[in-house]
Design a protein around this motif. Structure first.
Motif, PDB file in Angstrom:
ATOM      1  N   PRO A  10       4.341  -4.874  -3.502  1.00  0.00           N
ATOM      2  CA  PRO A  10       3.402  -4.231  -2.572  1.00  0.00           C
ATOM      3  C   PRO A  10       4.036  -3.033  -1.870  1.00  0.00           C
ATOM      4  CG  PRO A  10       4.279  -6.246  -1.609  1.00  0.00           C
ATOM      5  CD  PRO A  10       4.808  -6.176  -3.013  1.00  0.00           C
ATOM      6  N   ALA A  11       3.187  -2.093  -1.489  1.00  0.00           N
ATOM      7  CA  ALA A  11       3.582  -1.006  -0.603  1.00  0.00           C
ATOM      8  C   ALA A  11       3.371  -1.466   0.832  1.00  0.00           C
ATOM      9  CB  ALA A  11       2.754   0.235  -0.914  1.00  0.00           C
ATOM     10  N   SER A  12       3.788  -0.637   1.784  1.00  0.00           N
ATOM     11  CA  SER A  12       3.614  -1.023   3.186  1.00  0.00           C
ATOM     12  C   SER A  12       2.912   0.087   3.949  1.00  0.00           C
ATOM     13  CB  SER A  12       4.961  -1.347   3.829  1.00  0.00           C
ATOM     14  OG  SER A  12       5.793  -0.207   3.840  1.00  0.00           O
ATOM     15  N   LEU A  13       2.290  -0.308   5.060  1.00  0.00           N
ATOM     16  CA  LEU A  13       1.468   0.593   5.846  1.00  0.00           C
ATOM     17  C   LEU A  13       1.674   0.265   7.316  1.00  0.00           C
ATOM     18  CD1 LEU A  13      -0.951   2.684   5.745  1.00  0.00           C
ATOM     19  CD2 LEU A  13      -2.461   0.682   5.803  1.00  0.00           C
ATOM     20  N   GLN A  14       1.998   1.262   8.120  1.00  0.00           N
ATOM     21  CA  GLN A  14       2.203   1.057   9.553  1.00  0.00           C
ATOM     22  C   GLN A  14       0.940   1.460  10.311  1.00  0.00           C
ATOM     23  OE1 GLN A  14       5.190  -0.186  10.587  1.00  0.00           O
ATOM     24  NE2 GLN A  14       4.452  -0.421  12.704  1.00  0.00           N
ATOM     25  N   VAL A  15       0.408   0.528  11.083  1.00  0.00           N
ATOM     26  CA  VAL A  15      -0.767   0.795  11.923  1.00  0.00           C
ATOM     27  C   VAL A  15      -0.434   0.316  13.331  1.00  0.00           C
ATOM     28  CG1 VAL A  15      -3.230   0.422  12.283  1.00  0.00           C
ATOM     29  CG2 VAL A  15      -2.301   0.448   9.961  1.00  0.00           C
ATOM     30  N   GLY A  16      -0.218   1.253  14.243  1.00  0.00           N
ATOM     31  CA  GLY A  16       0.205   0.875  15.586  1.00  0.00           C
ATOM     32  C   GLY A  16       1.535   0.169  15.514  1.00  0.00           C
ATOM     33  N   ASP A  17       1.624  -1.000  16.090  1.00  0.00           N
ATOM     34  CA  ASP A  17       2.883  -1.752  16.078  1.00  0.00           C
ATOM     35  C   ASP A  17       2.917  -2.800  14.975  1.00  0.00           C
ATOM     36  OD1 ASP A  17       0.975  -3.423  17.076  1.00  0.00           O
ATOM     37  OD2 ASP A  17       2.120  -4.078  18.828  1.00  0.00           O
ATOM     38  N   ARG A  18       1.982  -2.728  14.016  1.00  0.00           N
ATOM     39  CA  ARG A  18       1.930  -3.729  12.952  1.00  0.00           C
ATOM     40  C   ARG A  18       2.161  -3.079  11.592  1.00  0.00           C
ATOM     41  NH1 ARG A  18      -3.672  -6.819  14.691  1.00  0.00           N
ATOM     42  NH2 ARG A  18      -3.416  -6.501  16.942  1.00  0.00           N
ATOM     43  N   THR A  19       2.825  -3.827  10.720  1.00  0.00           N
ATOM     44  CA  THR A  19       3.083  -3.367   9.357  1.00  0.00           C
ATOM     45  C   THR A  19       2.320  -4.254   8.382  1.00  0.00           C
ATOM     46  OG1 THR A  19       5.303  -2.620   9.975  1.00  0.00           O
ATOM     47  CG2 THR A  19       4.859  -2.904   7.621  1.00  0.00           C
ATOM     48  N   TYR A  20       1.598  -3.619   7.470  1.00  0.00           N
ATOM     49  CA  TYR A  20       0.800  -4.343   6.487  1.00  0.00           C
ATOM     50  C   TYR A  20       1.308  -4.053   5.086  1.00  0.00           C
ATOM     51  CZ  TYR A  20      -2.624  -4.896  10.269  1.00  0.00           C
ATOM     52  OH  TYR A  20      -3.254  -5.202  11.449  1.00  0.00           O
ATOM     53  N   ASP A  21       1.326  -5.092   4.257  1.00  0.00           N
ATOM     54  CA  ASP A  21       1.523  -4.896   2.827  1.00  0.00           C
ATOM     55  C   ASP A  21       0.176  -4.551   2.190  1.00  0.00           C
ATOM     56  OD1 ASP A  21       4.175  -5.552   3.069  1.00  0.00           O
ATOM     57  OD2 ASP A  21       3.923  -7.627   2.374  1.00  0.00           O
ATOM     58  N   PHE A  22       0.220  -3.841   1.072  1.00  0.00           N
ATOM     59  CA  PHE A  22      -0.992  -3.611   0.283  1.00  0.00           C
ATOM     60  C   PHE A  22      -0.591  -3.264  -1.138  1.00  0.00           C
ATOM     61  CE2 PHE A  22       0.132   0.643   1.600  1.00  0.00           C
ATOM     62  CZ  PHE A  22      -0.341   1.501   0.608  1.00  0.00           C
ATOM     63  N   LEU A  23      -1.503  -3.494  -2.072  1.00  0.00           N
ATOM     64  CA  LEU A  23      -1.269  -3.161  -3.478  1.00  0.00           C
ATOM     65  C   LEU A  23      -1.803  -1.764  -3.708  1.00  0.00           C
ATOM     66  CD1 LEU A  23       0.060  -5.182  -5.481  1.00  0.00           C
ATOM     67  CD2 LEU A  23      -0.939  -6.295  -3.472  1.00  0.00           C
ATOM     68  N   SER A  24      -0.921  -0.858  -4.087  1.00  0.00           N
ATOM     69  CA  SER A  24      -1.272   0.557  -4.144  1.00  0.00           C
ATOM     70  C   SER A  24      -2.000   0.914  -5.437  1.00  0.00           C
ATOM     71  CB  SER A  24      -0.018   1.420  -4.017  1.00  0.00           C
ATOM     72  OG  SER A  24      -0.336   2.772  -4.192  1.00  0.00           O
ATOM     73  N   ILE A  25      -3.208   1.461  -5.276  1.00  0.00           N
ATOM     74  CA  ILE A  25      -3.966   1.942  -6.426  1.00  0.00           C
ATOM     75  C   ILE A  25      -3.229   3.081  -7.116  1.00  0.00           C
ATOM     76  CG2 ILE A  25      -6.143   3.047  -7.105  1.00  0.00           C
ATOM     77  CD1 ILE A  25      -7.411   1.626  -4.662  1.00  0.00           C
ATOM     78  N   ALA A  26      -2.543   3.899  -6.331  1.00  0.00           N
ATOM     79  CA  ALA A  26      -1.871   5.075  -6.874  1.00  0.00           C
ATOM     80  C   ALA A  26      -0.785   4.709  -7.873  1.00  0.00           C
ATOM     81  CB  ALA A  26      -1.271   5.904  -5.739  1.00  0.00           C
ATOM     82  N   ALA A  27      -0.315   3.458  -7.846  1.00  0.00           N
ATOM     83  CA  ALA A  27       0.712   3.045  -8.804  1.00  0.00           C
ATOM     84  C   ALA A  27       0.177   2.995 -10.223  1.00  0.00           C
ATOM     85  CB  ALA A  27       1.269   1.675  -8.406  1.00  0.00           C
ATOM     86  N   VAL A  28      -1.138   2.953 -10.395  1.00  0.00           N
ATOM     87  CA  VAL A  28      -1.739   2.949 -11.733  1.00  0.00           C
ATOM     88  C   VAL A  28      -1.931   4.399 -12.171  1.00  0.00           C
ATOM     89  CG1 VAL A  28      -3.740   2.269 -13.100  1.00  0.00           C
ATOM     90  CG2 VAL A  28      -2.894   0.755 -11.291  1.00  0.00           C
ATOM     91  N   PRO A  29      -1.330   4.812 -13.258  1.00  0.00           N
ATOM     92  CA  PRO A  29      -1.459   6.210 -13.708  1.00  0.00           C
ATOM     93  C   PRO A  29      -2.918   6.627 -13.870  1.00  0.00           C
ATOM     94  CG  PRO A  29       0.236   5.063 -14.971  1.00  0.00           C
ATOM     95  CD  PRO A  29      -0.440   4.025 -14.141  1.00  0.00           C
TER      96      PRO A  29
END
Length: 887
Positions: A7-26
């Motif tokens: 997973p990639a990570s995303l910072q929103v305020g004081d929280r960090t979220y994992d997510f599966l990045s669509i951009a990883a697919v060519p």
């Protein structure tokens, strides 16, 4: 393909979220937003079995022009239900708990595995109207008619984790979904870390598509698909073509969102949208508030698409803020959508689409649609010429006589009713009551009409059924409820009413005049469907229109007036009042929205959403983990798990089977499913009478979906069904073999079961087409159907059959009942099934004279999941055994 599991990570305020990045697919950046959302869903559930690397590679190399042939396994984030279709799902969950106990497991393990939200909104009927007491009186009748169903649902509300029930008289499911339930972006803790992903939704109502106005991908499914999703199972679907609809220009003054959506429905239906996704984009998007977007998205079934998706942008956040969403959630939505490449900016590169249509909003004109289909748009200016032609065509088609007008006494006043008299005017359905611009416009028009001394025509049954209490709140704050009530538009209920036929009776003198004079009366409603007989059985012609036009026609009392040049009515001084005199300006509407459509309206509506009113709170209901099944003709424990064991019986060949029905082409789920009214002399009616139910209390088959005894008696009972084994008949009739006796399909099925004889159904092309309906598969299963042999299947119904443990088989190319000489009198054997993984089987049909016809049939079990379901006897036993053995 690169490793996509990290997973990639995303910072929103004081929280960090994992997510599966669509951009990883060519090559994924070029995909339409809808396919990006599907791709993220697959990334998150890639397991090498239900979702494989080849599935992801397909999106990387997606050909927008290719015909859909790639099947994927989609897992929605949540499931949305209304009460008619939700009751059977909760019944099945309750029965699974009983079965879990029988297997010596823990019944508490049986719960929905994804969030399920059920809104009770389909049971209120407009018996009372035109008074301040109408809402309370209709609600009392609603509870009296549906007490058993409501008691059961209230039990489910406390019994199941993950099931939330919105009590009755609160709002329409789709509007509640938009205004409160939708997350847009989900957040969930996975392995101790927050994971963000797209909110996606399937619902047991075709207008689930309304949520696409918020950028949430969702659509309507049948009950079996919904139950599968609820229990954590994927839904099989083909990756669709995506049609881009480019919106340009701006709506002119006097043109409403309803006019826009009726034009879009006409254009897209004419183009052909079946099986396709629609995605709206273009420079006009920025000028379309969320009310307009949800109005358009709601009508996707009417323009034939699976869904009509709008992008997520600043207007989306404005709406979410207005409706009381949390500030951190809004920040997460924007950050996540930007990271995933689905945040919409006017100057962003356009995705690649399969097709592109362009609609100029500046060309839209005030319109209605009718008299029998939502795609048949008629400009308001053309109504005076259109209606006589439509009336003549209807009379010729139905051979209706000319009997002239009727004189009717109403409230001490003698009035004249004739063809074209508007007898129903209803502001109803989530299509438009979700949209402040058209509701405010209706209120302002009513205010001006009342100021000029106008009244509704006395023969018009009026109804106002807001989609949520928020609408009532802001209309009251704006001082517009009073004028609406002065014209008869009192609130009659918060739920689906006139739009689904819950119209209630017409005033007796009006009803009698229609019957005695054969009048073609008219309904005008702000709904989404206007098929003949749907709104009211006595009203032949129905027109969809914007809420302000509904108010106007309630005053006019006739459909065929020239409202552009002629007066709407006369004021007390006898002076003509024109529609243009009353129509509010865009500035007036915008000012009222700015002043009165506030977050406070939505906070007031939703602060105690799940608590319900005094009627719900005082409703006595069982408690506890297991349901104590009472003696009820509404709720009955289904037999799907009777005698279940931890290990399924081995798949065996089917021998000695008889044909229950021999059917032709294009047999729809409407032909198969139990629906509509219950006739006293039908198998379902006879059963209810035996149970002590008076025919006046039969209610409908839809209301009794929680009782399989009623439903299986209504299966294959459609009046238009033609069984070729009983030539010259229509309806649920068959010929029992080998006796040759003519009887109902239900009676024959029971006799075969008593004799220990399995049964099959044989059909032609496109078996199971039409809307996905759970009882089109559940009903045949309960009648003992083991297999269906057809020339071809509708894709979802084929999957539903497997989901209920019924084997779908296809004749080989060029073969059918005619070429093989089958007439349904034969005895059938289906040989070579193996463990359910065989690609074809041999069918041996033995005629009465002992001769045999042998032919090969394709086994239409197409995915590994479907093979598992079939081996286990269906989705429900499959899930039950997994939970019992592995959790």
């Amino acid at each position: 393909m690169p490793n996509l599991s990290a997973p990639a990570s995303l910072q929103v305020g004081d929280r960090t979220y994992d997510f599966l990045s669509i951009a990883a697919v060519p090559n994924s950046a070029r995909l339409p937003y809808a396919l990006k959302i599907l791709l993220e869903n697959l990334l998150r559930h890639a397991d090498g079995r239900t979702v494989t690397e080849s599935d992801l590679a397909y999106f990387s190399a997606w050909d927008p022009q290719a015909e859909p042939d790639k099947e994927i396994q989609f897992r929605p984030a949540r499931v949305l239900m209304q009460d008619f279709t939700g009751v059977p799902a909760v019944v099945d969950l309750a029965a699974m708990r009983d079965a879990m106990r029988a297997l010596s497991g823990d019944p508490a393990r049986i719960n929905p595995l994804v969030p399920v939200e059920l809104v009770i909104d389909h049971s209120v009927q407009v018996d009372h109207f035109g008074s301040e007491a109408a809402f309370a009186l209709n609600a009392e009748l609603e509870f009296a008619r549906n007490r058993e169903r409501y008691q059961f649902l209230k039990w489910g509300q406390q019994a199941f984790q993950g099931l939330r029930i919105v009590p009755p008289d609160t709002g329409i499911v789709h509007q509640v979904n938009c205004e409160y339930l939708a997350r847009v972006v989900f957040q969930e803790t996975v392995q101790g870390r927050p994971l963000a992903y797209f909110d996606t939704c399937v619902g047991t109502d075709s207008h689930t598509t309304m949520i696409n106005g918020l950028g949430v991908l969702g659509w309507g499914v049948g009950g079996i698909e919904a139950e599968a999703a609820m229990l954590g199972q994927p839904i099989s679907m083909l990756v669709p073509k995506v049609v881009g609809v480019r919106l340009t220009g701006r709506l002119r003054s006097g043109v409403t969102a309803t006019d826009l959506v009726l034009t879009i429905t006409e254009r897209l239906r004419r183009h052909g949208m079946v099986g396709k996704f629609v995605e709206f984009y273009g420079p006009a998007i920025a000028s379309l508030p969320l009310g307009e977007r949800t109005t358009i998205a709601n009508m996707a079934p009417e323009y034939g698409a699976t869904c009509g998706l709008f992008p997520i942008d600043r207007a989306t956040l404005d709406y979410l803020r207005l409706t009381g969403r949390d500030g951190h959630q809004l920040a997460l939505i924007e950050a996540y959508c930007r990271a995933q490449g689905v945040w919409y900016e006017a100057n962003a590169p356009e995705p690649v689409y399969s097709e592109i249509l362009e609609i100029d909003l500046g060309e839209i004109v005030p319109s209605l649609a009718g008299p029998r289909r939502p795609q048949d748009r008629v400009a308001l200016t053309e109504i005076p010429g259109h209606f006589p032609q439509a009336l003549a065509a209807l009379k010729a088609e139905r051979n209706l006589p000319e009997r002239g007008p009727a004189r009717v006494l109403l409230d001490g006043q003698e009035v004249e009713l004739q063809d074209g008299s508007v007898v129903i005017a209803a502001i109803t359905s989530c299509t438009n009551t979700s949209n402040p611009s058209v509701l405010i416009a209706a209120g302002l028009l009513a205010q001006k009409a009342v100021a000029r001394g106008l009244k509704r025509a006395p023969w018009v049954k009026t109804a106002f059924a807001p989609g949520s209490m928020a609408a009532t709140h802001y209309l009251e704050q704006a001082g517009l409820m009073g004028p609406l009530q002065a014209l008869g538009f009192h609130v009659v209920g918060y739920g689906c009413t006139v739009c689904i036929g819950n119209t209630g009776p017409l005033p007796e003198p009006v009803s009698q005049a229609i019957a005695e004079h054969g009048l073609c009366a008219v309904a005008v409603l702000s709904g989404n469907r206007n098929f003949e007989g749907r709104v009211h059985p006595e009203v032949r012609m129905n027109y969809l229109a914007s809420p302000p036009l509904v108010v106007a026609y309630a005053i006019a009392g006739r459909i065929d007036l020239d409202l552009e040049h002629g007066p709407l009515g006369l004021d007390p001084a006898g002076q003509p009042v024109y529609l243009r005199d009353l129509w509010p300006s865009q500035e007036e509407i915008a000012a009222a929205i700015a002043d009165f459509v506030t977050p406070e309206s939505f906070q007031a509506a939703y602060q105690d959403l799940f608590r319900g009113d005094d009627r719900w709170q005082s409703l006595a209901a069982p408690s506890g983990m297991l349901y104590d099944w009472p003696s009820s003709t509404y709720i009955h424990r289904p037999p799907y798990f009777d005698g279940i064991t931890l290990e399924p019986e081995p798949i065996a060949d089917i021998r000695g089977a008889r044909c229950l029905a021999l059917l032709g082409d294009s047999i729809t789920t409407d032909h198969i499913s139990p629906a509509g009214s219950i006739k006293p002399d039908s198998p379902a009616g006879c059963y209810l009478i035996e149970q002590g139910v008076d025919p006046k209390d039969f209610n409908s088959l839809g209301a009794r979906r929680g009782n399989h005894q009623v439903m299986m008696r209504g299966t294959f009972a459609n009046l238009r069904l033609k069984n070729l084994m009983a030539p010259g008949t229509e309806g649920g009739v068959t010929r029992h073999q080998p006796s040759g006796e003519l009887m109902s399909i239900y009676e024959a099925a029971q006799r075969y079961q008593t004799e220990g004889t399995p049964v099959i159904v044989i059909a032609g092309k496109e078996y199971g087409s039409g809307s996905s309906r759970d009882w089109a598969a559940k009903g045949p299963r309960l009648l003992g159907v083991r297999a269906v042999i057809a020339e071809s299947f509708e894709r979802i119904h084929r999957s539903n059959l497997i989901g209920m443990g019924i084997l779908p088989l296809e004749f080989m190319a060029g073969e059918n009942t005619q070429t093989l000489g089958l007439d349904g009198s034969e005895t059938f054997a289906i040989l070579g099934l193996g463990r359910g993984t065989a690609k074809s089987v041999e069918v041996c049909a033995t005629r009465i004279d002992g001769s045999e016809v042998r032919f090969q049939a394709r086994v239409r079990i197409d995915t590994p999941n479907e093979a598992d379901y079939y081996r286990q006897g269906g989705i429900l036993p499959y899930v039950l055994r997994r939970v019992a053995q592995f959790v």
